[in-house]
Enzyme design. Structure first.
Site, PDB file in Angstrom:
ATOM      1  N   ASP A 283       0.800  -1.222   0.000  1.00 24.41           N
ATOM      2  CA  ASP A 283       0.000   0.000   0.000  1.00 24.41           C
ATOM      3  C   ASP A 283       0.834   1.273   0.000  1.00 24.41           C
ATOM      4  O   ASP A 283       0.537   2.219  -0.736  1.00 24.41           O
ATOM      5  CB  ASP A 283      -0.933   0.020   1.212  1.00 24.41           C
ATOM      6  CG  ASP A 283      -2.125  -0.914   1.044  1.00 24.41           C
ATOM      7  OD1 ASP A 283      -1.968  -1.937   0.356  1.00 24.41           O
ATOM      8  OD2 ASP A 283      -3.189  -0.624   1.604  1.00 24.41           O
TER       9      ASP A 283
ATOM     10  N   CYS B  81       1.864  -8.825   2.644  1.00 22.81           N
ATOM     11  CA  CYS B  81       1.042  -7.617   2.690  1.00 22.81           C
ATOM     12  C   CYS B  81      -0.368  -7.867   2.159  1.00 22.81           C
ATOM     13  O   CYS B  81      -0.651  -8.883   1.538  1.00 22.81           O
ATOM     14  CB  CYS B  81       1.738  -6.502   1.915  1.00 22.81           C
ATOM     15  SG  CYS B  81       1.084  -4.858   2.244  1.00 22.81           S
ATOM     16  N   ASP B  82      -1.236  -6.882   2.384  1.00 26.19           N
ATOM     17  CA  ASP B  82      -2.693  -7.008   2.275  1.00 26.19           C
ATOM     18  C   ASP B  82      -3.223  -7.901   1.159  1.00 26.19           C
ATOM     19  O   ASP B  82      -4.138  -8.701   1.369  1.00 26.19           O
ATOM     20  CB  ASP B  82      -3.320  -5.624   2.051  1.00 26.19           C
ATOM     21  CG  ASP B  82      -3.063  -4.659   3.178  1.00 26.19           C
ATOM     22  OD1 ASP B  82      -2.143  -4.902   3.978  1.00 26.19           O
ATOM     23  OD2 ASP B  82      -3.762  -3.640   3.246  1.00 26.19           O
TER      24      ASP B  82
ATOM     25  N   CYS C 220       2.266  -4.045   8.276  1.00 23.53           N
ATOM     26  CA  CYS C 220       1.923  -3.043   9.278  1.00 23.53           C
ATOM     27  C   CYS C 220       1.477  -3.700  10.582  1.00 23.53           C
ATOM     28  O   CYS C 220       0.719  -4.672  10.576  1.00 23.53           O
ATOM     29  CB  CYS C 220       0.787  -2.157   8.781  1.00 23.53           C
ATOM     30  SG  CYS C 220       1.162  -1.217   7.296  1.00 23.53           S
TER      31      CYS C 220
ATOM     32  N   SER D 268      -8.688   1.864   4.080  1.00 21.54           N
ATOM     33  CA  SER D 268      -7.585   1.140   4.689  1.00 21.54           C
ATOM     34  C   SER D 268      -8.077   0.421   5.940  1.00 21.54           C
ATOM     35  O   SER D 268      -8.993   0.900   6.627  1.00 21.54           O
ATOM     36  CB  SER D 268      -6.465   2.115   5.070  1.00 21.54           C
ATOM     37  OG  SER D 268      -5.573   1.531   5.992  1.00 21.54           O
TER      38      SER D 268
END
Length: 552
Positions: free
Chosen positions: A77, A118-119, A190, A468
């Site tokens: 992101d 990641c996402d 994150c 987000s």
């Protein structure tokens, strides 16, 4: 033993290539395993995965398989979200899936271990698992360390919200350069229960990772051990013929939905779960399931941004396994997992280490749902509202006049110029799957701006874009479908029209009569045409009800 696909596809020229790579005659008869790696020097989310791939490959060889490392795109992101207003983020999820098909399926490999970070890589990997239906196990890539300034913890959420707040005359809570240096202190995703850690918990709840895998400190011995055991387990899964569609059942999806609700995870999990179901050809409506399960499941843990619990504390309290253990009376523990055993069997000897961090059902943090699906005249198909911990901090009923914006920049200008008043419903549209395209990140920026301006409690925010996983500010409704770019009612709203949001009745309505809306129908605007890969995505992406897949 199960017939190996790689042997069925064997040919003299194929063996010639593999001999040249150093494979032996004995290797030709072994299971061929893809080690799917999104390692990238662009983003810290993936920077450590080469080392993890090495561990997995060594374990595959020791277990009697032959590993082949396969690379895919690596969406992050904060790095690859810089261009085209963040449109490459969601759209890259499907690139991951197609990358895997184009290499693993084309080579007819026997199984795969996906290093998921990641996402968008967790859903991309699970979508590929469902599509290819070959034995698959996911290794959780782990979360990044963050730092301290004095006695205060600082992470990426603090840095991001602080950077937006400066536009509204608020100083950084600490020296900006010091915050930049401290917010991210190592590889991984994150910190907090944003989209990546939410999806890592989803992977475990679905049964596609080894028990106790999520969340995990990146590069820790625990993570490396899971990688080692996953490399050994995938060879067993190939020999057993255990495939994703045996694991990805309606019961497994129900367990995953309950898990996200119990941790008040990212709303992005809804569309990702629906996309996985579509790819795996499982006949479930995740949106309907969400509404049903949400009426039963309370919030059991309050990890940031929902509360003050840090992700390290959540992991140490038992993580996803502890959530599943506490949820056991409400979920289907008979669901099969990648271990070859049921969820109940995996959890039988497990004890929740931190019952104050991950609460039992009779002592929840708050009542549910933490995330709800709304429908109504503004969102005939669906919309999503994140409620988080329902402690009265944000309203659940709101009615007011619309302030409509067709771009992020115009919305930010209006907020900065104090043109949004208490009682207004700010609408940001043209941000959806086709309008964005791929939703982008405009909604998240506007929401943080609303919070920074101090009006989050007194206004409501609605968008056909996504948010987000770090966003939990005021009463916010996202992913309104149909979106404006395909003629949805949100595209017909005028300034001053009254909007009503009522969580209790799961409704969101545009209080304008049908005749007036019919007269406005000619105002509907299609999306601005995108180019390159985003143009292909814009052309082919399916509605939100499919999870935004690219297959028809």
């Amino acid at each position: 033993m199960v017939q190996l696909r790689s042997l069925a596809a064997d040919s003299p020229s194929r063996r010639s290539h593999w001999y040249a790579l150093g494979l032996s005659e004995e290797d030709m008869l072994k299971p061929k395993i893809a080690v799917v790696n999104s390692s990238s020097e662009l983003a810290v989310c993936y920077a450590h995965l080469d080392g993890i791939a090495k561990i997995v490959k060594e374990a595959v060889r020791a277990a009697g398989g032959v590993p082949f490392e396969v690379r895919t795109t690596a969406p992050s992101d904060f790095i690859t979200g810089a261009g085209k207003q963040g449109s490459y983020i969601l759209s890259a999820r499907d690139l991951v899936t197609n990358d895997i098909e184009a290499q693993v399926e084309a080579a007819m490999l026997d199984g795969m271990v996906c290093l998921t970070s990641c996402d968008k890589t967790p859903p991309g990997h699970m979508m590929a698992a469902g599509r290819l239906n070959i034995p698959t196990i996911l290794v959780i890539g782990g979360y990044q360390a963050s730092g301290m300034i004095g006695n205060e913890h600082v992470d990426l959420e603090d840095l991001w919200s602080g950077s937006i707040a400066t536009r509204f005359g608020k100083p950084f809570p600490h020296d900006e350069q010091e915050m930049i240096r401290q917010a991210v202190r190592g590889p991984g995703v994150c910190a907090g229960m944003a989209t990546a850690n939410t999806m890592h918990c989803v992977v475990e709840a679905l049964g596609l990772s080894l028990p106790g895998s999520a969340p995990v400190r990146a590069n820790s011995e625990k993570m490396q051990d899971a990688a080692r055991r996953s490399g050994a387990r995938i060879v067993e899964m190939v020999n057993e013929g255990l495939t994703p569609r045996q694991i990805l059942t309606p019961a497994a999806f129900r367990n995953a939905v309950a898990t996200v609700l119990a941790v008040s995870g990212s709303i992005n999990a809804i569309k990702h779960l629906q996309a996985v179901a579509v790819e795996a050809q499982v006949d479930v409506d995740i949106f309907a399931m969400w509404d049903e399960v949400g009426r039963k499941v309370p919030v059991l843990s309050a990890v940031r941004p929902n509360g003050e619990v840090r992700i390290e504390e959540f992991e140490d309290a038992g993580g996803a396994a502890a959530i599943l253990k506490q949820l056991a009376p409400l979920i289907d523990t008979g669901a099969l997992t990648c271990t070859g055993r049921t969820l109940a069997e995996n959890l039988e000897a497990f004890e929740v280490i931190g019952p104050e961090i991950i609460r039992p059902l009779d002592r929840p943090i708050s009542e549910g749902p933490s995330i709800a699906i709304l429908k109504g005249s503004l969102a005939p198909e669906s919309a999503v509202v994140k409620l988080g911990i329902r402690d009265g901090a944000r309203p659940e009923y709101f009615e007011g006049p619309a302030r409509v914006f067709d771009s992020t920049a115009l919305a930010l200008d209006a907020i900065e110029n104090k043109e949004i008043n208490a009682g207004d419903v700010l609408i940001l549209r043209g941000q959806g799957l086709k309008g964005g395209p791929a939703m982008g990140g405009g909604g998240s920026i506007v929401l943080f701006a609303i919070d920074a301006a101090g009006i989050a409690r007194d206004t409501a925010f609605i968008t056909d874009g996504q948010l987000s996983g770090l966003c939990l500010k005021g009463l916010t409704v996202a992913e309104v479908a149909p979106e404006a770019a395909v003629g949805g009612p949100i595209g017909l709203v005028h300034d001053g029209d009254r909007i009503r949001i009522d969580v209790a009745t799961r409704s969101i309505d545009l209080l304008v009569d049908a005749a007036t809306l019919a007269a406005r129908a000619a105002e509907a605007k299609g999306p601005k045409k995108a180019e390159g890969y985003l143009g292909i995505y814009q052309r082919d992406v399916q509605p939100m009800s499919t999870g935004a897949v690219l297959i028809d």
